[in-house]
Design a protein around this motif. Structure first.
Motif, mmCIF file in Angstrom:
data_model
loop_
_atom_site.group_PDB
_atom_site.id
_atom_site.type_symbol
_atom_site.label_atom_id
_atom_site.label_comp_id
_atom_site.label_asym_id
_atom_site.label_seq_id
_atom_site.Cartn_x
_atom_site.Cartn_y
_atom_site.Cartn_z
ATOM 1 N N MET A 347 -45.755 30.407 -40.875
ATOM 2 C CA MET A 347 -45.061 29.717 -39.817
ATOM 3 C C MET A 347 -46.088 29.006 -38.733
ATOM 4 O O MET A 347 -45.957 27.776 -38.278
ATOM 5 N N ILE A 348 -47.069 29.853 -38.559
ATOM 6 C CA ILE A 348 -48.161 29.172 -37.700
ATOM 7 C C ILE A 348 -49.013 28.114 -38.371
ATOM 8 O O ILE A 348 -49.308 27.102 -37.856
ATOM 9 N N ASP A 349 -49.045 28.320 -39.744
ATOM 10 C CA ASP A 349 -49.731 27.142 -40.741
ATOM 11 C C ASP A 349 -48.917 25.788 -40.527
ATOM 12 O O ASP A 349 -49.490 24.683 -40.589
ATOM 13 N N LYS A 350 -47.642 26.136 -40.493
ATOM 14 C CA LYS A 350 -46.718 24.944 -40.601
ATOM 15 C C LYS A 350 -46.432 24.493 -39.028
ATOM 16 O O LYS A 350 -45.453 23.553 -38.909
ATOM 17 N N CYS A 351 -47.023 24.695 -38.052
ATOM 18 C CA CYS A 351 -47.143 24.348 -36.782
ATOM 19 C C CYS A 351 -45.759 24.784 -36.028
ATOM 20 O O CYS A 351 -45.201 24.109 -35.210
ATOM 21 N N ILE A 352 -45.300 25.827 -36.626
ATOM 22 C CA ILE A 352 -43.870 26.352 -36.018
ATOM 23 C C ILE A 352 -44.176 27.474 -35.179
ATOM 24 O O ILE A 352 -44.556 28.533 -35.584
ATOM 25 N N GLU A 353 -44.193 27.593 -33.865
ATOM 26 C CA GLU A 353 -44.557 28.388 -33.133
ATOM 27 C C GLU A 353 -43.634 29.754 -33.047
ATOM 28 O O GLU A 353 -42.379 29.422 -32.723
ATOM 29 N N PRO A 354 -44.306 30.566 -33.293
ATOM 30 C CA PRO A 354 -43.319 31.733 -33.268
ATOM 31 C C PRO A 354 -42.924 32.303 -31.747
ATOM 32 O O PRO A 354 -43.583 31.974 -30.913
ATOM 33 N N ASN A 355 -41.552 32.819 -31.726
ATOM 34 C CA ASN A 355 -41.275 33.264 -30.390
ATOM 35 C C ASN A 355 -41.266 34.757 -30.166
ATOM 36 O O ASN A 355 -41.820 35.480 -30.986
ATOM 37 N N ILE A 356 -40.787 35.089 -29.115
ATOM 38 C CA ILE A 356 -41.133 36.463 -28.611
ATOM 39 C C ILE A 356 -40.382 37.367 -29.684
ATOM 40 O O ILE A 356 -40.876 38.514 -29.952
ATOM 41 N N ILE A 357 -39.316 36.832 -30.418
ATOM 42 C CA ILE A 357 -38.310 37.745 -31.312
ATOM 43 C C ILE A 357 -39.323 37.852 -32.596
ATOM 44 O O ILE A 357 -39.360 38.925 -33.129
ATOM 45 N N SER A 358 -40.121 36.899 -32.964
ATOM 46 C CA SER A 358 -40.711 36.927 -34.309
ATOM 47 C C SER A 358 -41.819 38.029 -34.024
ATOM 48 O O SER A 358 -42.132 38.786 -34.813
ATOM 49 N N TYR A 359 -42.525 38.086 -32.763
ATOM 50 C CA TYR A 359 -43.656 38.984 -32.316
ATOM 51 C C TYR A 359 -43.010 40.391 -32.526
ATOM 52 O O TYR A 359 -43.622 41.284 -32.873
ATOM 53 N N ASN A 360 -41.951 40.518 -31.830
ATOM 54 C CA ASN A 360 -41.092 41.884 -31.654
ATOM 55 C C ASN A 360 -40.901 42.585 -33.046
ATOM 56 O O ASN A 360 -41.014 43.716 -33.162
ATOM 57 N N ILE A 361 -40.491 41.579 -33.789
ATOM 58 C CA ILE A 361 -40.059 42.173 -35.350
ATOM 59 C C ILE A 361 -41.195 42.770 -36.028
ATOM 60 O O ILE A 361 -40.961 43.914 -36.506
ATOM 61 N N LEU A 362 -42.567 42.004 -36.017
ATOM 62 C CA LEU A 362 -43.467 42.285 -36.568
ATOM 63 C C LEU A 362 -44.100 43.595 -36.044
ATOM 64 O O LEU A 362 -44.544 44.506 -36.563
ATOM 65 N N ILE A 363 -44.178 43.459 -34.386
ATOM 66 C CA ILE A 363 -44.651 44.839 -33.993
ATOM 67 C C ILE A 363 -43.861 45.932 -34.062
ATOM 68 O O ILE A 363 -44.305 47.019 -34.333
ATOM 69 N N ASN A 364 -42.571 45.761 -33.975
ATOM 70 C CA ASN A 364 -41.627 46.930 -34.466
ATOM 71 C C ASN A 364 -41.804 47.402 -35.888
ATOM 72 O O ASN A 364 -42.036 48.684 -36.167
#
Length: 595
Positions: A347-364
């Protein structure tokens, strides 16, 4: 003034006057906000342009200029300004300026009155919206279908379903207004969203028999309602019925059906619907693909989901943040954290900025795998990328830290959250309480509980369930009983979880009479036991070898359609091994139920 129901929605006496809607006054909504078509015969001339209105201050300034101008701008210009303010969601300001117009004696029209009614409804003040109808009578302005559709939508928004339906029936019965497809759709949508699927279907059938025939909008609402009610066969049957009448389904119809089929894993039928869509030159949109991807991921078919995403790209449908989040969550559910992280990096490589939900999915996901260092590192990455962690992120990390026994780190994380200015919610407080109780830190847990109870901020029964359960698990039955007893003093009713926790503790302490009394008490208080409750109490009687009473509970349990869980079954088998005569009771009890 009289009232049609006890909920207090006023129905003014002018409803006794029969006013049919003229065809020329019918206007259609295109969104939840007012979408009346306002045409101005002349160009607005106060400093030129409405497009300069970018905030509330601009709108108010423009209004002040308009009311001072001589001659006054046309009523259509005032309508256009109010419509702009409505779209900007400045509902109370619309009402305030409308009152000022009235005081100044500035002419008003039905457009303005409809906007004011809509503003009141969007403020959840339907009672005030009804008062505007008196102005229609005073000015001799005829009611139209848009006005009443707005009111019905507003009543539904306040969850007063009976009042909304009663108003609709009154309009039809007394011929105050001839409903159009939009009004029918508004009632159907209101019923559907509140789980009244059968009534939604009945209204469709009633509409089919009347002069206003249902269109694709009406059928789609009913099909969506049936799908959400898990009645897919009826939804597909209605689709076929609709097509026989020559009404072509649209993307929304197909999306509802595809969503329902994906949830049940009926992939062959999904493929059939995709083919049918393409034959009708209706092309899947990002929502269609996302539903398929979500369904596949929930079944653990993440590779298949990625293949669907590739097809999206081939068809020129750009995946959105939800698409990537769903696939990332799919890998997390399977514990494949490297692949989940790959999605985030992609996502980051494609310049699609992760949102808070993205981070929380991975953190969880990391926390579930007990990889707290990776979870913490990713948590820090949120700030480095210019975002701010929210309460959910802190809560997820805290749960993970407690899970691996890092109580001190969890406390530090909570203190760090407070230092950022974030206000802790009930969720993170419950996480702290559960963590303290889990590691026997009863004093710290009760200190936090007492502090929160004094504040009484957003505490609910689930908050008390955490405390009661924690005290029970730490052998503090007396304190748990004290908290349980205090619920009535603060106006909270115990739920099935509260009672089951207490019954379980009584059983574990061998206090079976108290457990049975609690079971009867919960029923007397209108809280019906569930399967877990019965399994817990049956296990207690089995452990203490009180077979005759256990048998009565088994019959009661079976009569309510509840089954034994694995623990109850194992205990029963052990009891039968030691006392084979118990087996004689079980067939009799089943035969008795078959009579």
């Amino acid at each position: 003034m009289r009232r049609i129901s006890s909920n207090g929605i006023p129905f003014l006496s002018f409803f006794a006057i029969s006013r049919s809607c003229s065809a020329t006054t019918v206007r259609i909504y295109s969104s939840n906000h007012s979408s009346m078509s306002i045409s101005s015969n002349g160009k607005f001339g106060v400093n030129g342009k409405f497009e300069n209105v970018r905030c509330l201050d601009d709108a108010v300034t423009l209004f002040r200029q308009m009311v001072r101008k001589q001659p006054l701008p046309s009523v259509f210009d005032f309508s256009k300004l109010f419509k702009t303010m409505l779209n900007m969601k400045h509902y109370s300001a619309v009402v305030s300026l409308f009152r000022e117009m009235q005081k100044l004696g500035i002419p008003i029209n039905d457009f303005i009155l409809s906007i004011v009614i809509n503003s009141y409804c969007l403020m959840h003040r339907v009672d005030c919206a009804f008062s505007v109808l008196a102005i229609y009578l005073k000015k001799g302005i005829p009611f139209d279908v848009v006005t009443f559709t707005t009111l019905i939508r507003g009543i539904f928004a306040e969850n007063k379903v009976k009042d909304a339906v009663d108003l609709f029936k009154k309009l039809v019965r007394e011929k105050i207004c001839e409903p159009n497809e939009v009004m029918y759709g508004t009632v159907m949508n209101g019923l559907s969203k509140r789980g009244h699927t059968e009534k939604t279907v009945s209204l469709l059938r009633l509409m089919e028999q009347g002069s206003t025939k249902p269109d694709i909008f009406n059928y789609s609402i009913v099909i969506d309602s049936l799908c959400k009610d898990r009645n897919l066969d009826a939804a597909i049957s209605l689709l076929n019925e609709m097509k026989k009448k020559g009404i072509c389904p649209d993307i929304f119809t197909f999306n509802s059906l595809i969503d329902g089929l994906c949830k049940f894993g009926q992939w062959e039928k999904v493929r059939t619907l995709f083919s049918e869509m393409l034959n009708l030159n209706i092309y899947p949109d990002v929502y269609t693909f996302n539903m398929v991807i979500d369904g596949l991921c929930k079944e653990g078919k993440v590779e298949d989901a990625e293949e669907v995403m590739s097809i999206m790209n081939e068809k020129g449908v750009e995946p959105d943040i939800f698409t990537y989040n769903v696939i990332m969550d799919g890998y997390c559910l399977r514990g494949q954290m490297d692949k989940a992280r790959r999605i985030l990096d992609f996502m980051i490589d494609k310049c699609i900025e992760p949102n808070i939900i993205s981070y929380n999915i991975l953190i969880n996901g990391y926390c579930k795998k007990k990889k707290l260092d990776e979870a913490t590192q990713l948590f820090r990455e949120i700030s480095r990328r210019g975002s701010q962690p929210n309460i959910v992120n802190y809560n997820t990390i805290s749960q993970g830290l407690f899970e691996v026994g890092r109580v001190g780190s969890a406390k530090k994380f909570f203190d760090e959250m407070l230092s950022t200015g974030l206000v802790p919610d009930l969720g993170i407080h419950c996480t702290l309480l559960k963590g303290y109780f889990k590691y026997g830190l009863v004093e710290e847990a009760m200190s936090l509980f007492n502090e929160l109870e004094r504040k009484r901020e957003n505490v609910d029964i689930e908050f008390y369930n955490v405390v009661i359960n924690g005290l029970c698990k730490n052998g503090k039955l007396d304190k748990a009983l004290a908290v349980f007893g205090a619920l009535s003093l603060i106006g909270l009713l115990p739920n099935v979880r509260t009672y089951t926790t207490m019954i379980n503790k009584f059983c574990l302490e061998g206090l079976l009479d108290e457990a049975k009394d609690m079971l009867r008490k919960m029923e007397d208080n209108g809280c019906l036991p569930n399967g877990i409750t019965y399994n817990v109490i049956v296990q207690g009687f089995l452990r203490c070898n009180r077979i005759s009473e256990m048998t009565i509970l088994m019959k009661e349990m079976d009569g309510r359609g509840f089954s034994f869980d694995a623990t109850t079954t194992e205990l029963l088998i052990n009891v039968i091994r030691e006392n084979p005569s118990v087996l004689d009771m079980i067939p009799d009890f089943h035969l008795e139920n078959k009579k």
